[in-house]
Design a protein around this motif. Structure first.
Motif, PDB file in Angstrom:
ATOM      1  N   THR A  20       8.503 -20.002  79.193  1.00  0.00           N
ATOM      2  CA  THR A  20       7.520 -20.388  80.208  1.00  0.00           C
ATOM      3  C   THR A  20       7.422 -21.902  80.249  1.00  0.00           C
ATOM      4  O   THR A  20       7.886 -22.582  79.332  1.00  0.00           O
ATOM      5  N   GLY A  21       6.823 -22.424  81.301  1.00  0.00           N
ATOM      6  CA  GLY A  21       6.702 -23.868  81.435  1.00  0.00           C
ATOM      7  C   GLY A  21       5.340 -24.265  81.983  1.00  0.00           C
ATOM      8  O   GLY A  21       4.637 -23.456  82.601  1.00  0.00           O
ATOM      9  N   LEU A  22       4.959 -25.505  81.719  1.00  0.00           N
ATOM     10  CA  LEU A  22       3.700 -26.062  82.218  1.00  0.00           C
ATOM     11  C   LEU A  22       3.964 -27.451  82.778  1.00  0.00           C
ATOM     12  O   LEU A  22       4.838 -28.177  82.299  1.00  0.00           O
ATOM     13  N   ARG A  23       3.184 -27.812  83.793  1.00  0.00           N
ATOM     14  CA  ARG A  23       3.188 -29.175  84.278  1.00  0.00           C
ATOM     15  C   ARG A  23       2.208 -29.999  83.450  1.00  0.00           C
ATOM     16  O   ARG A  23       1.300 -29.442  82.827  1.00  0.00           O
ATOM     17  N   ARG A  24       2.390 -31.290  83.446  1.00  0.00           N
ATOM     18  CA  ARG A  24       1.487 -32.169  82.705  1.00  0.00           C
ATOM     19  C   ARG A  24       0.034 -31.929  83.111  1.00  0.00           C
ATOM     20  O   ARG A  24      -0.286 -31.862  84.307  1.00  0.00           O
ATOM     21  N   GLY A  25      -0.830 -31.746  82.100  1.00  0.00           N
ATOM     22  CA  GLY A  25      -2.255 -31.528  82.346  1.00  0.00           C
ATOM     23  C   GLY A  25      -2.654 -30.071  82.454  1.00  0.00           C
ATOM     24  O   GLY A  25      -3.854 -29.759  82.402  1.00  0.00           O
ATOM     25  N   GLU A  26      -1.678 -29.158  82.593  1.00  0.00           N
ATOM     26  CA  GLU A  26      -2.011 -27.739  82.676  1.00  0.00           C
ATOM     27  C   GLU A  26      -2.321 -27.172  81.298  1.00  0.00           C
ATOM     28  O   GLU A  26      -1.780 -27.633  80.282  1.00  0.00           O
ATOM     29  N   VAL A  27      -3.181 -26.158  81.261  1.00  0.00           N
ATOM     30  CA  VAL A  27      -3.614 -25.533  80.011  1.00  0.00           C
ATOM     31  C   VAL A  27      -2.841 -24.231  79.801  1.00  0.00           C
ATOM     32  O   VAL A  27      -2.756 -23.396  80.700  1.00  0.00           O
ATOM     33  N   LEU A  28      -2.294 -24.069  78.607  1.00  0.00           N
ATOM     34  CA  LEU A  28      -1.579 -22.834  78.270  1.00  0.00           C
ATOM     35  C   LEU A  28      -2.575 -21.737  77.913  1.00  0.00           C
ATOM     36  O   LEU A  28      -2.467 -20.605  78.385  1.00  0.00           O
ATOM     37  N   PHE A  29      -3.537 -22.063  77.045  1.00  0.00           N
ATOM     38  CA  PHE A  29      -4.650 -21.152  76.758  1.00  0.00           C
ATOM     39  C   PHE A  29      -5.825 -21.968  76.244  1.00  0.00           C
ATOM     40  O   PHE A  29      -5.659 -23.116  75.799  1.00  0.00           O
ATOM     41  N   HIS A  30      -7.007 -21.382  76.326  1.00  0.00           N
ATOM     42  CA  HIS A  30      -8.233 -22.052  75.924  1.00  0.00           C
ATOM     43  C   HIS A  30      -8.723 -21.534  74.567  1.00  0.00           C
ATOM     44  O   HIS A  30      -8.446 -20.385  74.195  1.00  0.00           O
ATOM     45  N   GLU A  31      -9.443 -22.394  73.875  1.00  0.00           N
ATOM     46  CA  GLU A  31     -10.133 -21.990  72.656  1.00  0.00           C
ATOM     47  C   GLU A  31     -11.025 -20.787  72.967  1.00  0.00           C
ATOM     48  O   GLU A  31     -11.766 -20.791  73.949  1.00  0.00           O
ATOM     49  N   GLY A  32     -10.914 -19.734  72.167  1.00  0.00           N
ATOM     50  CA  GLY A  32     -11.698 -18.524  72.391  1.00  0.00           C
ATOM     51  C   GLY A  32     -10.961 -17.437  73.134  1.00  0.00           C
ATOM     52  O   GLY A  32     -11.389 -16.276  73.125  1.00  0.00           O
ATOM     53  N   ASP A  33      -9.832 -17.781  73.808  1.00  0.00           N
ATOM     54  CA  ASP A  33      -9.041 -16.762  74.501  1.00  0.00           C
ATOM     55  C   ASP A  33      -8.421 -15.798  73.487  1.00  0.00           C
ATOM     56  O   ASP A  33      -8.126 -16.178  72.349  1.00  0.00           O
ATOM     57  N   ALA A  34      -8.217 -14.566  73.917  1.00  0.00           N
ATOM     58  CA  ALA A  34      -7.481 -13.618  73.081  1.00  0.00           C
ATOM     59  C   ALA A  34      -6.008 -14.011  73.089  1.00  0.00           C
ATOM     60  O   ALA A  34      -5.494 -14.541  74.080  1.00  0.00           O
ATOM     61  N   GLY A  35      -5.319 -13.758  71.988  1.00  0.00           N
ATOM     62  CA  GLY A  35      -3.910 -14.112  71.951  1.00  0.00           C
ATOM     63  C   GLY A  35      -3.175 -13.452  70.816  1.00  0.00           C
ATOM     64  O   GLY A  35      -3.742 -13.219  69.749  1.00  0.00           O
ATOM     65  N   ASP A  36      -1.899 -13.132  71.056  1.00  0.00           N
ATOM     66  CA  ASP A  36      -1.085 -12.530  70.009  1.00  0.00           C
ATOM     67  C   ASP A  36       0.346 -13.065  70.073  1.00  0.00           C
ATOM     68  O   ASP A  36       1.293 -12.391  69.722  1.00  0.00           O
TER      69      ASP A  36
END
Length: 225
Positions: free
Chosen positions: A30-46
Motif C-alpha cells: 500500500t502507499g500514502l501521500r505525504r501527510g496522509e495517516v495510515l492509522f490513528h492511535e486507538g484504532d483496531a489493528g492486526d
C-alpha cells in the motif's frame, strides 16, 4: 517488492529465497501521500508494516492536544509488530512524512509463516526487545539529559539512518518541520531552535529547510553523551 527489499527489514535479513518468497505471497502493498495517516492511535489493528520507500512518523497525543513524536522510520524499518502478539488498539498514530510505500502482514498470516521457522521467531523477539530497550533509553534521556544533549542525540540517530556523507560533512535530509523535531526530542520548538542555533554558531552544523549538514560529527557525538 522483491526479496532483497524484504531483507532490508532486520527481522527478515537472514531469510533464504524460499522463505522470503513464501512471505511475500502473504503480504499486501500500500502507499500514502505525504501527510496522509495510515492509522490513528486507538484504532483496531492486526498488521505489521515494513517501510519500503519514504519516511513515516509515529506519534501520540495527550488529552489536551499536545503531540509527542515517538519515532521516525525509513526504508527497511517496521512498525505495528506489537499487534501481532497482542491484537488491540494501536498505541500510536502513523503519518507519512514523505510519499511512502509499505508492505504489510496480518497476525494470522505471520503465525502460519512462522510455523516451522523458529529462528525467525527468535529474531522477532529480538526486535521487540530492541524496541523496549530504545524506549527505556528515551525515558532515561528525558530524565537525565538536557535539551541540547537530546537534540545532538537525535541528529546522530537521524544521520545514522538517513545521512549521506559528502566533502562538507554528513547531509541529513530528515524531512521534519521544526515543530516535529521538537516533538521528537520532547521539548519546545523555541528551546530546540536555540540548541540548533548554538550548534550552528560553533560551526558544528549548517541548518537547511527540513535538513541539516553536520560538519563536526565528533563534537555532536560528544554532546549527545
Amino acid at each position: 517488492m522483491d526479496n532483497d527489499v524484504l531483507r532490508q527489514a532486520p527481522l527478515f535479513s537472514s531469510l533464504d529465497d524460499e522463505a522470503a518468497t513464501a512471505l511475500r505471497t502473504s503480504m499486501t502493498e500500500t502507499g500514502l501521500r505525504r501527510g496522509e495517516v495510515l492509522f490513528h492511535e486507538g484504532d483496531a489493528g492486526d498488521r505489521l508494516y515494513i517501510v519500503i520507500e519514504g519516511k513515516v512518523k509515529l506519534g501520540r497525543s495527550s488529552a489536551d492536544g499536545r503531540e509527542n513524536l515517538l519515532a521516525i522510520l525509513g526504508p527497511g524499518q517496521m512498525f505495528g509488530e506489537l499487534s501481532l502478539f497482542d491484537p488491540g488498539p494501536r498505541s500510536a498514530t502513523v503519518t507519512a512524512v514523505t510519499d511512502s510505500n509499505f508492505a504489510s502482514l496480518t497476525h494470522d498470516d505471520l503465525l502460519k509463516w512462522l510455523d516451522g521457522r523458529p529462528m525467525v521467531a527468535n529474531s522477532l523477539l529480538g526486535q521487540l526487545a530492541s524496541r523496549l530497550r530504545k524506549a527505556n533509553d528515551v525515558v532515561a534521556d528525558l530524565v537525565f539529559s538536557d535539551v541540547p544533549g537530546r537534540v545532538a542525540k537525535a541528529l546522530i540517530d537521524l544521520a545514522d539512518r538517513f545521512g549521506r556523507t559528502a566533502d562538507d560533512g554528513v547531509h541529513v535530509h530528515h524531512d521534519l518541520t521544526q515543530e516535529e523535531l521538537a516533538q521528537l526530542v520532547g521539548a519546545s520548538r523555541e528551546t530546540v531552535n536555540k540548541a540548533l542555533a548554538d550548534f550552528a554558531s560553533r560551526g558544528w552544523v549548517r541548518l537547511e529547510p527540513r535538513s541539516v549538514v553536520i560538519h563536526d560529527i565528533e563534537r555532536i557525538t560528544r554532546r549527545a553523551r
